[in-house]
Scaffold this active site. Structure first.
Site, PDB file in Angstrom:
ATOM      1  N   CYS A  26     -18.378  56.489  32.017  1.00  0.00           N
ATOM      2  CA  CYS A  26     -19.180  57.549  32.635  1.00  0.00           C
ATOM      3  C   CYS A  26     -19.240  57.416  34.149  1.00  0.00           C
ATOM      4  O   CYS A  26     -18.956  58.377  34.881  1.00  0.00           O
ATOM      5  CB  CYS A  26     -20.574  57.574  32.026  1.00  0.00           C
ATOM      6  SG  CYS A  26     -21.450  55.987  32.031  1.00  0.00           S
ATOM      7  N   TYR A  27     -19.600  56.243  34.648  1.00  0.00           N
ATOM      8  CA  TYR A  27     -19.622  56.045  36.098  1.00  0.00           C
ATOM      9  C   TYR A  27     -18.236  56.237  36.720  1.00  0.00           C
ATOM     10  O   TYR A  27     -18.105  56.914  37.744  1.00  0.00           O
ATOM     11  CB  TYR A  27     -20.150  54.652  36.439  1.00  0.00           C
ATOM     12  CG  TYR A  27     -21.644  54.473  36.333  1.00  0.00           C
ATOM     13  CD1 TYR A  27     -22.526  55.345  36.971  1.00  0.00           C
ATOM     14  CD2 TYR A  27     -22.188  53.407  35.622  1.00  0.00           C
ATOM     15  CE1 TYR A  27     -23.905  55.161  36.887  1.00  0.00           C
ATOM     16  CE2 TYR A  27     -23.564  53.214  35.536  1.00  0.00           C
ATOM     17  CZ  TYR A  27     -24.417  54.093  36.168  1.00  0.00           C
ATOM     18  OH  TYR A  27     -25.782  53.903  36.096  1.00  0.00           O
TER      19      TYR A  27
END
Length: 376
Positions: free
Chosen positions: A178-179
């Site tokens: 996600c990051y």
């Protein structure tokens, strides 16, 4: 990455006939990313969800644990050992990091397409994986075989995986975290366009909702500690650092600081990028950068580059596979600030996994993925 002149090609479809339904399963389906994959697959026109595994919840109906899915499925969670995973056309692995290494090989041997949501096959260097995940990589051959699942930037790898599947070979896709997804989408056009100062540090400050930490509770994610609180964590030590550096091809140039916010879901990454004015000839305003980014992502159905003066909001992408990017250029300092908002369970996990599976199977990228988010 600097020196490239155009974004990677993205494959839209290898097939013209979508009448076939593909048997799909989710391994580790009771967690946040897993149940989001279940939700998306239940509404998918071309994938049929036939199994969802969870050792801890075996025998429990999915819609009993997650009432939001009532009326959509009568499936029960099954134990991993009891599921006929080898009969699946595609298996989505929503298992903890290090666990996918023990699950993926048998599926690959059975000819099942593996879409891995964990970190086990993302880092191409097994020594880097061992350093950051504190365990040796036991499936180096599969690591070399895997395609990286971030289609907007690594389109050629997904194209290769789709070609392998079309020719009858096994496929493993390691979906970006996600990051790394939000940070890389924010920074890639400037880096690929060769506009960034050589050897300059890239600074990324990112904020995620609590579901990004997984379903198992800890002190930091306990409601009483997470509510009405904002804090940095994993400062200079977060495992997504080498993944972002790998995607953007900026080894040892990333300062990445993640933060936890009292949100259920959503992720916002703010990336500060030093621009080389000599390289950025003719690109001197925010509007210029907006134009460059829009051109870069013009073939990407899930990325929306906002007009100058607009900034993304996590609420605008929740429940979707969308990414919204806002840009602001400080000409006095020669710094581009690029902000990207995604749903950490959508484009940051399950949505991205379904997007990658769509491409591998020759389906439209947006199949089964809604573009409609919350209204506020």
């Amino acid at each position: 990455m600097q020196g490239s002149t155009a974004p990677p090609l993205i494959i839209e479809s290898l097939q013209g006939d979508f009448d076939m339904t593909f048997r799909a399963g989710v391994v580790g389906a009771a967690g946040f990313a897993g149940i989001e994959a279940v939700r998306l697959l239940l509404g998918h026109p071309d994938f049929e969800l036939v199994c969802a595994t969870s050792d801890a919840n075996a025998g429990v109906r999915i819609d009993e644990m997650y009432p939001a899915l009532r009326g959509s499925t009568a499936l029960e969670f099954t134990k991993n050992a009891d599921a006929d995973l080898g009969s699946l056309d595609v298996a989505f692995l929503a298992v903890p990091h290090t666990a996918a290494m023990s699950v993926a090989p048998a599926l690959i041997d059975a000819g099942t397409v593996v879409i891995d949501l964990s970190a086990d096959f993302r880092l191409k260097d097994p020594d880097v994986y061992a350093k950051w995940y504190s365990t040796p990589h036991t499936e180096v051959a599969l690591l070399e075989k895997s395609a990286f699942g971030l289609p907007e930037i690594k389109g050629e790898e997904i194209r290769r995986a789709a070609g392998l599947y079309a020719s009858g070979e096994s496929v493993l896709v390691a979906c970006a975290g996600c990051y790394p997804t939000a940070t890389s989408l924010a920074a890639a056009p400037a880096l690929i366009g060769n506009l960034v100062k050589e050897d300059a540090l890239i600074v990324a400050d990112a904020i995620s909702g609590v579901t990004g930490a997984g379903k198992r509770a800890c002190e930091r994610t306990h409601f009483c500690f997470a509510n009405e609180n904002l804090e940095a964590y994993g400062v200079t030590t977060h495992r997504h650092t080498p993944e972002i550096e790998q995607i953007l091809e900026i080894p040892n140039r990333l300062v990445f600081t993640p933060h936890l916010a009292p949100l259920n879901r959503g992720l916002l990454s703010t990336v500060t990028i030093p621009i080389d004015a000599g390289l950025a000839q003719g690109i001197a305003t925010t509007e210029d950068f907006v134009s460059l980014y829009k051109d870069f992502y013009k073939a990407s159905p899930f990325v929306c580059v906002l007009d100058a003066g607009k900034q993304p909001r996590t609420a605008s992408v929740i429940g979707t596979n969308n990414a919204q990017i806002g840009l602001s250029y400080n000409s006095q300092l020669g710094v581009l600030v690029a902000v990207c908002a995604i749903d950490n369970l959508g484009k940051g996990a399950a949505g991205q996994a379904v997007q990658c599976a769509n491409i591998v199977f020759g389906l439209p990228q947006a199949a089964g993925l809604s573009n409609i988010a919350k209204a506020i």
